[in-house]
Write a protein that holds these residues in place. Structure first.
Motif, PDB file in Angstrom:
ATOM      1  N   THR A 109      -2.458  -8.014 -41.427  1.00  0.00           N
ATOM      2  CA  THR A 109      -1.661  -8.566 -40.318  1.00  0.00           C
ATOM      3  C   THR A 109      -0.960  -7.475 -39.494  1.00  0.00           C
ATOM      4  OG1 THR A 109       0.308  -8.777 -41.696  1.00  0.00           O
ATOM      5  CG2 THR A 109      -1.154 -10.692 -41.591  1.00  0.00           C
ATOM      6  N   LEU A 110      -1.101  -6.228 -39.910  1.00  0.00           N
ATOM      7  CA  LEU A 110      -0.404  -5.141 -39.222  1.00  0.00           C
ATOM      8  C   LEU A 110      -1.153  -4.733 -37.947  1.00  0.00           C
ATOM      9  CD1 LEU A 110       2.145  -3.615 -40.153  1.00  0.00           C
ATOM     10  CD2 LEU A 110       0.634  -1.826 -40.974  1.00  0.00           C
ATOM     11  N   ALA A 111      -0.432  -4.754 -36.824  1.00  0.00           N
ATOM     12  CA  ALA A 111      -1.063  -4.361 -35.562  1.00  0.00           C
ATOM     13  C   ALA A 111      -1.036  -2.841 -35.453  1.00  0.00           C
ATOM     14  CB  ALA A 111      -0.317  -4.994 -34.397  1.00  0.00           C
TER      15      ALA A 111
ATOM     16  N   PRO B 203       9.377   4.185 -31.961  1.00  0.00           N
ATOM     17  CA  PRO B 203      10.475   3.393 -31.397  1.00  0.00           C
ATOM     18  C   PRO B 203      10.746   2.121 -32.202  1.00  0.00           C
ATOM     19  CG  PRO B 203       8.743   3.817 -29.770  1.00  0.00           C
ATOM     20  CD  PRO B 203       8.216   4.273 -31.079  1.00  0.00           C
ATOM     21  N   PRO B 204      11.914   1.510 -32.008  1.00  0.00           N
ATOM     22  CA  PRO B 204      12.220   0.269 -32.731  1.00  0.00           C
ATOM     23  C   PRO B 204      11.189  -0.816 -32.403  1.00  0.00           C
ATOM     24  CG  PRO B 204      14.154   1.084 -31.544  1.00  0.00           C
ATOM     25  CD  PRO B 204      13.017   1.940 -31.130  1.00  0.00           C
ATOM     26  N   GLY B 205      10.835  -1.590 -33.415  1.00  0.00           N
ATOM     27  CA  GLY B 205       9.926  -2.726 -33.190  1.00  0.00           C
ATOM     28  C   GLY B 205       8.455  -2.366 -33.176  1.00  0.00           C
ATOM     29  N   THR B 206       8.112  -1.199 -33.697  1.00  0.00           N
ATOM     30  CA  THR B 206       6.696  -0.829 -33.697  1.00  0.00           C
ATOM     31  C   THR B 206       6.054  -1.039 -35.069  1.00  0.00           C
ATOM     32  OG1 THR B 206       7.413   1.462 -33.968  1.00  0.00           O
ATOM     33  CG2 THR B 206       6.756   0.786 -31.755  1.00  0.00           C
ATOM     34  N   GLY B 207       6.825  -1.512 -36.035  1.00  0.00           N
ATOM     35  CA  GLY B 207       6.229  -1.904 -37.312  1.00  0.00           C
ATOM     36  C   GLY B 207       6.440  -0.958 -38.474  1.00  0.00           C
ATOM     37  N   LYS B 208       7.490  -0.116 -38.412  1.00  0.00           N
ATOM     38  CA  LYS B 208       7.715   0.818 -39.524  1.00  0.00           C
ATOM     39  C   LYS B 208       8.072   0.046 -40.799  1.00  0.00           C
ATOM     40  CE  LYS B 208      10.712   2.993 -37.019  1.00  0.00           C
ATOM     41  NZ  LYS B 208      10.453   2.220 -35.794  1.00  0.00           N
ATOM     42  N   SER B 209       9.034  -0.876 -40.664  1.00  0.00           N
ATOM     43  CA  SER B 209       9.417  -1.649 -41.855  1.00  0.00           C
ATOM     44  C   SER B 209       8.270  -2.560 -42.292  1.00  0.00           C
ATOM     45  CB  SER B 209      10.659  -2.478 -41.574  1.00  0.00           C
ATOM     46  OG  SER B 209      11.706  -1.630 -41.176  1.00  0.00           O
ATOM     47  N   SER B 210       7.524  -3.075 -41.323  1.00  0.00           N
ATOM     48  CA  SER B 210       6.375  -3.932 -41.675  1.00  0.00           C
ATOM     49  C   SER B 210       5.340  -3.131 -42.460  1.00  0.00           C
ATOM     50  CB  SER B 210       5.715  -4.496 -40.423  1.00  0.00           C
ATOM     51  OG  SER B 210       6.650  -5.141 -39.616  1.00  0.00           O
TER      52      SER B 210
ATOM     53  N   ASN C  83      13.550   6.753 -35.721  1.00  0.00           N
ATOM     54  CA  ASN C  83      13.153   6.426 -34.354  1.00  0.00           C
ATOM     55  C   ASN C  83      12.965   7.712 -33.548  1.00  0.00           C
ATOM     56  OD1 ASN C  83      15.372   3.612 -34.421  1.00  0.00           O
ATOM     57  ND2 ASN C  83      13.183   3.595 -34.616  1.00  0.00           N
TER      58      ASN C  83
ATOM     59  N   LEU D  78      -2.407  -9.351 -33.509  1.00  0.00           N
ATOM     60  CA  LEU D  78      -1.238 -10.245 -33.413  1.00  0.00           C
ATOM     61  C   LEU D  78      -1.665 -11.640 -32.955  1.00  0.00           C
ATOM     62  CD1 LEU D  78       1.384  -7.790 -31.841  1.00  0.00           C
ATOM     63  CD2 LEU D  78       1.309  -8.618 -34.192  1.00  0.00           C
TER      64      LEU D  78
ATOM     65  N   TYR E 287      -0.850 -14.956 -35.081  1.00  0.00           N
ATOM     66  CA  TYR E 287       0.044 -16.016 -34.617  1.00  0.00           C
ATOM     67  C   TYR E 287      -0.683 -17.241 -34.069  1.00  0.00           C
ATOM     68  CZ  TYR E 287       3.863 -12.784 -35.298  1.00  0.00           C
ATOM     69  OH  TYR E 287       4.772 -11.932 -35.875  1.00  0.00           O
TER      70      TYR E 287
ATOM     71  N   ALA F 205       6.576  -5.763 -31.587  1.00  0.00           N
ATOM     72  CA  ALA F 205       7.607  -6.778 -31.819  1.00  0.00           C
ATOM     73  C   ALA F 205       7.800  -7.642 -30.575  1.00  0.00           C
ATOM     74  CB  ALA F 205       8.920  -6.109 -32.206  1.00  0.00           C
TER      75      ALA F 205
ATOM     76  N   ALA G  90       4.702  -9.871 -30.324  1.00  0.00           N
ATOM     77  CA  ALA G  90       4.771 -10.903 -31.372  1.00  0.00           C
ATOM     78  C   ALA G  90       5.796 -11.971 -30.994  1.00  0.00           C
ATOM     79  CB  ALA G  90       5.139 -10.263 -32.702  1.00  0.00           C
TER      80      ALA G  90
HETATM   81  N1  LIG Z   1       2.696  -3.083 -35.943  1.00  0.00           N
HETATM   82  C1  LIG Z   1       3.088  -4.352 -36.135  1.00  0.00           C
HETATM   83  N2  LIG Z   1       2.245  -5.262 -36.639  1.00  0.00           N
HETATM   84  C2  LIG Z   1       2.626  -6.532 -36.834  1.00  0.00           C
HETATM   85  N3  LIG Z   1       3.839  -6.996 -36.546  1.00  0.00           N
HETATM   86  C3  LIG Z   1       4.735  -6.137 -36.019  1.00  0.00           C
HETATM   87  C4  LIG Z   1       4.399  -4.767 -35.806  1.00  0.00           C
HETATM   88  N4  LIG Z   1       5.472  -4.154 -35.300  1.00  0.00           N
HETATM   89  C5  LIG Z   1       6.433  -5.069 -35.203  1.00  0.00           C
HETATM   90  N5  LIG Z   1       6.001  -6.272 -35.635  1.00  0.00           N
HETATM   91  C6  LIG Z   1       6.793  -7.521 -35.649  1.00  0.00           C
HETATM   92  O1  LIG Z   1       8.093  -7.204 -35.171  1.00  0.00           O
HETATM   93  C7  LIG Z   1       9.089  -7.365 -36.174  1.00  0.00           C
HETATM   94  C8  LIG Z   1       9.966  -6.106 -36.224  1.00  0.00           C
HETATM   95  O2  LIG Z   1       9.171  -5.006 -36.637  1.00  0.00           O
HETATM   96  P1  LIG Z   1       9.647  -3.917 -37.710  1.00  0.00           P
HETATM   97  O3  LIG Z   1      10.939  -4.333 -38.298  1.00  0.00           O
HETATM   98  O4  LIG Z   1       8.534  -3.647 -38.629  1.00  0.00           O
HETATM   99  O5  LIG Z   1       9.875  -2.713 -36.724  1.00  0.00           O
HETATM  100  P2  LIG Z   1      10.505  -1.284 -37.030  1.00  0.00           P
HETATM  101  O6  LIG Z   1       9.569  -0.276 -36.432  1.00  0.00           O
HETATM  102  O7  LIG Z   1      10.830  -1.174 -38.449  1.00  0.00           O
HETATM  103  O8  LIG Z   1      11.813  -1.325 -36.138  1.00  0.00           O
HETATM  104  P3  LIG Z   1      13.202  -0.504 -36.349  1.00  0.00           P
HETATM  105  O9  LIG Z   1      12.949   0.905 -35.914  1.00  0.00           O
HETATM  106  O10 LIG Z   1      14.148  -1.216 -35.441  1.00  0.00           O
HETATM  107  O11 LIG Z   1      13.567  -0.627 -37.777  1.00  0.00           O
HETATM  108  C9  LIG Z   1       8.333  -7.577 -37.470  1.00  0.00           C
HETATM  109  O12 LIG Z   1       8.970  -8.516 -38.276  1.00  0.00           O
HETATM  110  C10 LIG Z   1       6.983  -8.079 -37.030  1.00  0.00           C
HETATM  111  O13 LIG Z   1       7.021  -9.479 -36.901  1.00  0.00           O
END
Ligand SMILES: Nc1ncnc2c1ncn2[C@@H]1O[C@H](COP(=O)(O)OP(=O)(O)OP(=O)(O)O)[C@@H](O)[C@H]1O
Ligand SMILES: [Mg+2]
Length: 466
Positions: free
Chosen positions: A191-193, A232-239, A344, A376, A380, A407, A410
């Motif tokens: 599911t990871l983009a 950057p924030p929201g690019t999926g590091k935690s995912s 970040n 994505l 979804y 993010a 999504a």
């Molecule tokens: N590469 C991805 N693939 C799939 N879903 C993603 C991806 N990046 C972001 N998302 C979606 O956006 C949400 C936030 O992403 P995530 O927390 O992984 O970002 P992050 O890079 O860790 O951000 P931060 O730097 O703010 O911690 C996730 O819950 C997911 O739904």
């Protein structure tokens, strides 16, 4: 009969002693002495206590085993039972409520387990939780030699059958301890983009890592691997971290460095993590004062300040402390450890972290691409690659031409279950965002030109004067 007569003579002795004691010992103390004498004479029971944490703050493995083992043992005689279940658990989890008991039979004897949870009096420290194992004195040997071994073996079976992952964070109350909750991160590599080639490279790297036990031993290296995720924030590091944990079936230790006050505490926290786990330190650029390290280096030049330096190190967590420990002691006492740092801003990081060999893989989590969008949309909306939607072309073109995070994409795709509505919404969002970005760019260029013009005229004026 003999027990009865023994009892009679003992009771008579106690009564006689009691009447003498009444004359010389205060009432309150008398009560305790009497009940102690009675209970120690009759007590044939022995109690083992299994606390949740050891004295040095490590989670007690026996406690975890008991918790798992008792799940299957709770029967109708227990009056209050706690129930829990997560989507990943196949069955409902049962556990004893406070002060509840369960009886277990082993070979030809019974033992009793009681769960106790003590609220802290100050409201500050953590709850104290433990199990009591109560049994007849005469079974002491059997309990130690065979019953407990049976508990551990059964717990191991339950654990491997269920494979519930956990995420550990440091306790809010007492930072000495790790507290666990069930890790239910839905993210997987599927599911990871991400660009398919990058994704494959990470999965191959992880596969190789888990298979290379002998290799690490042969070359004399610790069986650990470090990943630096930046973007950057929201690019999926935690995912991605969630996907790694699900892929390897490793627990996560989420370490908030700001909750640690010095290197000694850090060392303790790291030493109490277990094997086959991922240690995560998010936002490493924000959580450590990089200056710490520089300050340490400067101070080391001056002999007179060495004691000051020592005190300072005792009071703070330093990057050098963290890195030394990860490279040294911690590595030598653990297997299958993964360390993930996220940031970040890669350019803000201390060069010591970026040095080759420090983190084995640097992974750039970047803005959404056309292939990321397709993943994505499949997650979804269930749209498959083989039958793309008519709006795909325009959306893909826009995504490739701008900076939009997965993010954000999504977020738009979640708005409706109707694929057309969601994709049309995304298209409008992308158009607006692009216009906004273009306007900002134009504005920035205008300001840049204006500044250049002003500088040039200033320069000319200055030249005229001289
Ligand atoms: N590469 C991805 N693939 C799939 N879903 C993603 C991806 N990046 C972001 N998302 C979606 O956006 C949400 C936030 O992403 P995530 O927390 O992984 O970002 P992050 O890079 O860790 O951000 P931060 O730097 O703010 O911690 C996730 O819950 C997911 O739904
Ligand atoms: Mg994150």
């Amino acid at each position: 009969m003999s027990t009865l007569s023994t009892y009679a003579s003992f009771a008579a002795t106690v009564m006689f002693g009691r009447s003498i004691a009444e004359q010389i010992i205060p009432k309150q103390i008398r009560k305790y002495i009497f009940s102690f004498l009675m209970s120690s004479f009759f007590s044939s029971q022995l109690t083992f206590v299994v606390e949740e944490y050891t004295e040095v703050g490590e989670r007690n493995q026996i406690y975890e085993c008991v918790e798992l083992y008792l799940r299957d043992k709770i029967g109708p005689e227990t009056r209050s039972v706690r129930l829990s279940k997560t989507p990943k658990q196949k069955t409902t989890g049962f556990s004893l409520d406070d002060d509840q008991e369960v009886t277990d039979t082993f070979e030809n004897f019974n033992v009793k387990w009681r769960y106790v949870c003590i609220e802290p009096k100050d409201g500050q420290s953590a709850e104290k939780r433990y199990y009591q194992l109560i049994f007849h004195k005469k079974h002491r040997g059997k309990v130690i030699d065979s019953y407990l071994a049976n508990v551990y073996a059964r717990a191991k079976d339950i654990k491997s059958g269920e494979k519930v992952l956990k995420i550990f964070t440091r306790s809010q109350h007492s930072h000495k301890f790790w507290e666990s909750t069930i890790l239910d991160h839905p993210s997987t590599f599927e599911t990871l983009a991400m660009e398919p080639a990058e994704k494959k490279a990470i999965m191959d790297d992880l596969d190789l890592f888990v298979q290379r036990k002998e290799f690490y031993k042969k070359v004399g290296k610790a069986w650990k691997r470090g990943y630096l995720l930046y973007g950057p924030p929201g690019t999926g590091k935690s995912s991605l971290i969630g996907a790694m944990a699900n892929y390897l079936q490793y627990n996560i230790y989420d370490l908030e460095l700001t909750s640690i006050s010095n290197n000694t505490e850090l060392r303790k926290a790291l030493l109490s993590t277990s094997n086959r786990s991922i240690l995560v330190i998010e936002d490493i650029d924000c959580s450590l004062e990089i200056q710490n390290r520089e300050a340490d280096d400067e101070e080391s030049d001056e002999d007179s300040s060495s004691s000051k330096k020592k005190t300072k190190q005792q009071q703070t967590v330093t990057l050098s402390g963290l890195l030394n420990f990860i490279d040294g002691l911690w590595s030598s006492c653990g297997d299958q450890r993964i360390i993930v740092f996220t940031t970040n801003y890669k350019d803000k990081l201390d060069p010591a972290l970026l040095r080759p060999g420090r983190m084995d893989m640097h992974i750039n989590m970047s803005y959404c691409t056309a292939s990321g969008f397709k993943i994505l949309a499949s997650n979804y909306l269930g749209i498959q690659d083989s039958s793309p939607h008519p709006l795909y072309g325009e959306i893909e073109g826009l995504i490739e031409s701008m900076e939009v995070t997965p993010a954000q994409v999504a977020g738009e795709l979640q708005v409706s279950n109707d694929a057309h509505v969601a994709l049309k919404g995304l298209l409008d969002f992308l158009k607006d965002l692009k216009k906004e970005n273009d306007d900002k760019k134009k504005e920035a260029e205008k300001t840049k030109k204006l500044t250049k013009k002003r500088l040039l005229s200033l320069f000319r004026k200055k030249k005229e004067i001289t």
